[in-house]
Structures are given as structure tokens and as C-alpha cells.
Design a protein around this motif. Structure first.
Motif, mmCIF file in Angstrom:
data_model
loop_
_atom_site.group_PDB
_atom_site.id
_atom_site.type_symbol
_atom_site.label_atom_id
_atom_site.label_comp_id
_atom_site.label_asym_id
_atom_site.label_seq_id
_atom_site.Cartn_x
_atom_site.Cartn_y
_atom_site.Cartn_z
ATOM 1 N N ALA A 1 -5.966 -4.348 -0.990
ATOM 2 C CA ALA A 1 -6.730 -4.837 -2.143
ATOM 3 C C ALA A 1 -8.065 -5.465 -1.769
ATOM 4 N N SER A 2 -8.309 -5.712 -0.491
ATOM 5 C CA SER A 2 -9.563 -6.355 -0.074
ATOM 6 C C SER A 2 -10.730 -5.373 0.028
ATOM 7 N N TRP A 3 -10.460 -4.058 -0.143
ATOM 8 C CA TRP A 3 -11.519 -3.052 0.001
ATOM 9 C C TRP A 3 -12.120 -2.667 -1.345
ATOM 10 N N TYR A 4 -13.393 -2.293 -1.300
ATOM 11 C CA TYR A 4 -14.077 -1.677 -2.438
ATOM 12 C C TYR A 4 -15.084 -0.693 -1.842
ATOM 13 N N ILE A 5 -14.946 0.585 -2.206
ATOM 14 C CA ILE A 5 -15.758 1.652 -1.612
ATOM 15 C C ILE A 5 -16.691 2.241 -2.669
ATOM 16 N N CYS A 6 -17.942 2.453 -2.292
ATOM 17 C CA CYS A 6 -18.911 3.107 -3.182
ATOM 18 C C CYS A 6 -19.458 4.356 -2.494
ATOM 19 N N ARG A 7 -19.363 5.496 -3.173
ATOM 20 C CA ARG A 7 -19.972 6.733 -2.670
ATOM 21 C C ARG A 7 -21.214 7.018 -3.510
ATOM 22 N N HIS A 8 -22.364 7.051 -2.861
ATOM 23 C CA HIS A 8 -23.636 7.288 -3.541
ATOM 24 C C HIS A 8 -24.064 8.731 -3.263
ATOM 25 N N ILE A 9 -24.228 9.519 -4.327
ATOM 26 C CA ILE A 9 -24.530 10.945 -4.199
ATOM 27 C C ILE A 9 -25.974 11.206 -4.612
ATOM 28 N N PHE A 10 -26.744 11.787 -3.691
ATOM 29 C CA PHE A 10 -28.127 12.178 -3.946
ATOM 30 C C PHE A 10 -28.247 13.692 -3.725
ATOM 31 N N ILE A 11 -29.128 14.340 -4.490
ATOM 32 C CA ILE A 11 -29.322 15.787 -4.369
ATOM 33 C C ILE A 11 -30.765 16.071 -3.969
ATOM 34 N N SER A 12 -30.928 16.882 -2.924
ATOM 35 C CA SER A 12 -32.260 17.273 -2.451
ATOM 36 C C SER A 12 -32.436 18.779 -2.599
#
Length: 363
Positions: A111-122
Motif C-alpha cells: 500500500a505504500s506505492w503509487y505508480i504513474c505512467r506518463h505516455i508521450f507520442i512523437s
């Protein structure tokens, strides 16, 4: 279409592709069938942490977390529609190491984790060349440093229910634009609750396409339009994963979140192995009125004067501007000016007819 039988996708790679106005619902059985035999499919590994351990994690896994990319063949948006519009779909999938699974299912996240995936398109050639090799090496060090800072500096302060330092639609740093191009981000989040969810959990821990997985199309096209495939294959996807802490984490264990990178493209441009007959565009609409049309060119005693329209198109997939321009034909007596030889009303009619013909020709 049943609410449980559809899958949402982003229609096209516009600047604000993540807006709800760019989301369309497609038949999930048909999308699933399309990805059963994709044009291309490959998976790469990238480093990350074992989130079954308490934050900040003892085990840094160099390989094992994976990102997959699939590109479908032409997908009919609505087979009942007369125009038979199609799109080419690209889907991203994510998975975790076997050591973080039991019987094929993800072990509970601490429960101590928080993950963010940031998606960019080139769509820049330099990034595609790097993405085809499954690396982010084309990104300058300054870009990576600036992006990592932007993705971690305000961790936990942007929103009470949202730990990510950036918001959806925030732009990539300026130091990245020359190489990557201008891009706004989409964000996927993971915590212990979402990972345990039977629908949302597999989106981050299964390489197979999921009903609510991340997918984007190429807009509307005629069937077998090669441009649709080129658009899909020319895109490079940068996924910056931020391994951060949740709001309730023990303050003594909090550390600045770490960022890892993954870049993928579709590989070489798709080339049709056989010669297809690409359908002609729809015919021009016929004018059934009895009014007399002004001819596209007017002949004078000194020569022929024509009216033309020139178009300038930006590199953005969403912006096109048109600007009328006039041309003159040189004769032995010199150039003839439209403004002095033709009535302005005739000029307006000529330009309007040409522009109308251009628009209908694109339908």
C-alpha cells in the motif's frame, strides 16, 4: 452496442488526443479479433522496482517489467456505414516480472506505492530511429533531467487524490521539443487498489490486449489507405514510469521518486506485399440547378486569365489553413492583372468554385 461489449479508444493523435471528444467506443469482440492477428507485435523490457515490498523497495529489477506494442490491420469503424471508414489501431500493454506473480496473477502491491505512467507520442524521425531500436537514446540528457524533475518535484501536491507531479495534457519540457517534438501527455496510475481490481489490474500486469487497455487510432480513412499505416508506424511512444510513494506512506521511508524510461516504435514503414487497388474518392456532388456557372477561365483579347487557390499546411495533424491567391498569364503585352481585367464578383465566384471542388474532391 452493449455497455459491457465496447472498448474506448483515442481516435487520432491530435494535440489534445486525451480529451473525451477524441474518444470513440468500438466493439470489443471485433477489436480483440483484430489484435489476434496484428500487423506487428513486440515487447521490450525496462527497469523498475518490486512493488510487493514496502516503499522505496529493496529490489531494483533491471529487466522484467515490460511494455508491448501492437498495430492492427485496417479496422472498420462501422461496417454498416456507407463510407466504410477504417482506422489502424495501436495498443500498448504492460506486464510485470514473474517473481511478482503467483499462478499467473499479480501479487498484491504494498500500500505504500503509487505508480504513474506518463505516455508521450512523437512523430519525429530521430525518435523513431531510436524507438525502432527500443531505446530512448535519442533524448538529450538535458531533456531527461528536465522531464524527470517535472515528473517528481511536486509529487503528492497537484491533487488530494492524485500523487503524480504532472496532470493529463501537461506538455513535455521545452528542452525535449527539438528531438522529440511537442507532445502532451496521457497518464496511467497504479496503486494497491487498482492492481487488485479484476478489470483494472490486468492492464498493468498482462501482455494480452485488455478490454480497457490503452489504444489509439489514425483517424478515419478509406479501406487500405496506405497513409493510415504510415501514421501508425511513424509514431514513437515514450513511457516514463515514476515509482513513487502513496499518501499514507511512513514519512521516514519517503524518498524522491525514481523515473525509468521505455521507448517503442512500430519498426520499419509498412510496405504492401501485393498491389492493392485503392478506391477512388467519392465523386463530386452534381449541381442540378439551372443557373449558369462561370467558367474556370476567362478569355480576353490579350490572353487567358485564371484564378487559383493555394494551400499551406502545417506539420500539425489538426491544423490546415487555406489562402486564396491569384495568378496571371503572361502575353506579348506583359502580365495581365486579374484585379484590373475581371470584375471582382467573377473572381469571388471563381475562387469559391475552385475551393468547393477541392473540398468535394477530398470526400
Amino acid at each position: 452496442m452493449s455497455a459491457t461489449n465496447f472498448t474506448p479508444i483515442y481516435l487520432d493523435n491530435t494535440e489534445f488526443f486525451m480529451n473525451s471528444s477524441n474518444v470513440v467506443n468500438l466493439s470489443w469482440p471485433k477489436v480483440s479479433e483484430a489484435f489476434a492477428k496484428p500487423l506487428t507485435s513486440h515487447v521490450i523490457s525496462f527497469p523498475g522496482y518490486d512493488w510487493t515490498e514496502p516503499y522505496p523497495g529493496k529490489t531494483f529489477i533491471e529487466e522484467g517489467h515490460t511494455m508491448g506494442l501492437m498495430i492492427s490491420d485496417d479496422f472498420f469503424m462501422d461496417e454498416a456505414a456507407r463510407n466504410k471508414s477504417t482506422t489502424v489501431l495501436t495498443g500498448l500493454t504492460f506486464n510485470i516480472p514473474k517473481s511478482m506473480k503467483s499462478n499467473g496473477k499479480a501479487l498484491p502491491m504494498h500500500a505504500s506505492w503509487y505508480i504513474c505512467r506518463h505516455i508521450f507520442i512523437s512523430t519525429n524521425p530521430a525518435m523513431k530511429k531510436s524507438g525502432d531500436k527500443n531505446t530512448c537514446d535519442a533524448l538529450p540528457l538535458e531533456c531527461k533531467n528536465d522531464l524527470a524533475t517535472a515528473l517528481t518535484n511536486d509529487w503528492g501536491y497537484k491533487n488530494e487524490d492524485f500523487m503524480c507531479s504532472q496532470r493529463i495534457a501537461d506538455p513535455i519540457p521545452q528542452s525535449c521539443v527539438n528531438t522529440f517534438g511537442f507532445s502532451r501527455q496521457d497518464i496511467l496510475t497504479i496503486n494497491s487498489t487498482t492492481l487488485a481490481d479484476p478489470v483494472l489490474g490486468p492492464l498493468q500486469a498482462n501482455s494480452n490486449p485488455q478490454q480497457y487497455g490503452w489504444r489509439i487510432g489514425t483517424g478515419y480513412h478509406h479501406h487500405l489507405d496506405p497513409v493510415a499505416r504510415e501514421l501508425a508506424y511513424n509514431r514513437t511512444y515514450l513511457v516514463a514510469t515514476v515509482w513513487g510513494f502513496s499518501r499514507g506512506t511512513d514519512p521516514t521511508t519517503k524518498r524522491i521518486p525514481r523515473v525509468t524510461w521505455a521507448c517503442m516504435s512500430g519498426g520499419d514503414l509498412w510496405k504492401d506485399p501485393v498491389l492493392h487497388h485503392y478506391p477512388d474518392p467519392p465523386p463530386h456532388l452534381h449541381d442540378n440547378s439551372t443557373s449558369t456557372k462561370t467558367p474556370l477561365s476567362a478569355t480576353t483579347s490579350s490572353g487567358t486569365v485564371s484564378s487559383a487557390t493555394t494551400f499551406s499546411e502545417t506539420t500539425s495533424s489538426t491544423t490546415r489553413s487555406s489562402e486564396p491567391a491569384s495568378s496571371t498569364t503572361s502575353t506579348s503585352g506583359g502580365s495581365i492583372s486579374i484585379s484590373t481585367k475581371l470584375d471582382m464578383q467573377i473572381i469571388h465566384v471563381l475562387i469559391a468554385m475552385l475551393m468547393t471542388g477541392f473540398v468535394f474532391g477530398q470526400l
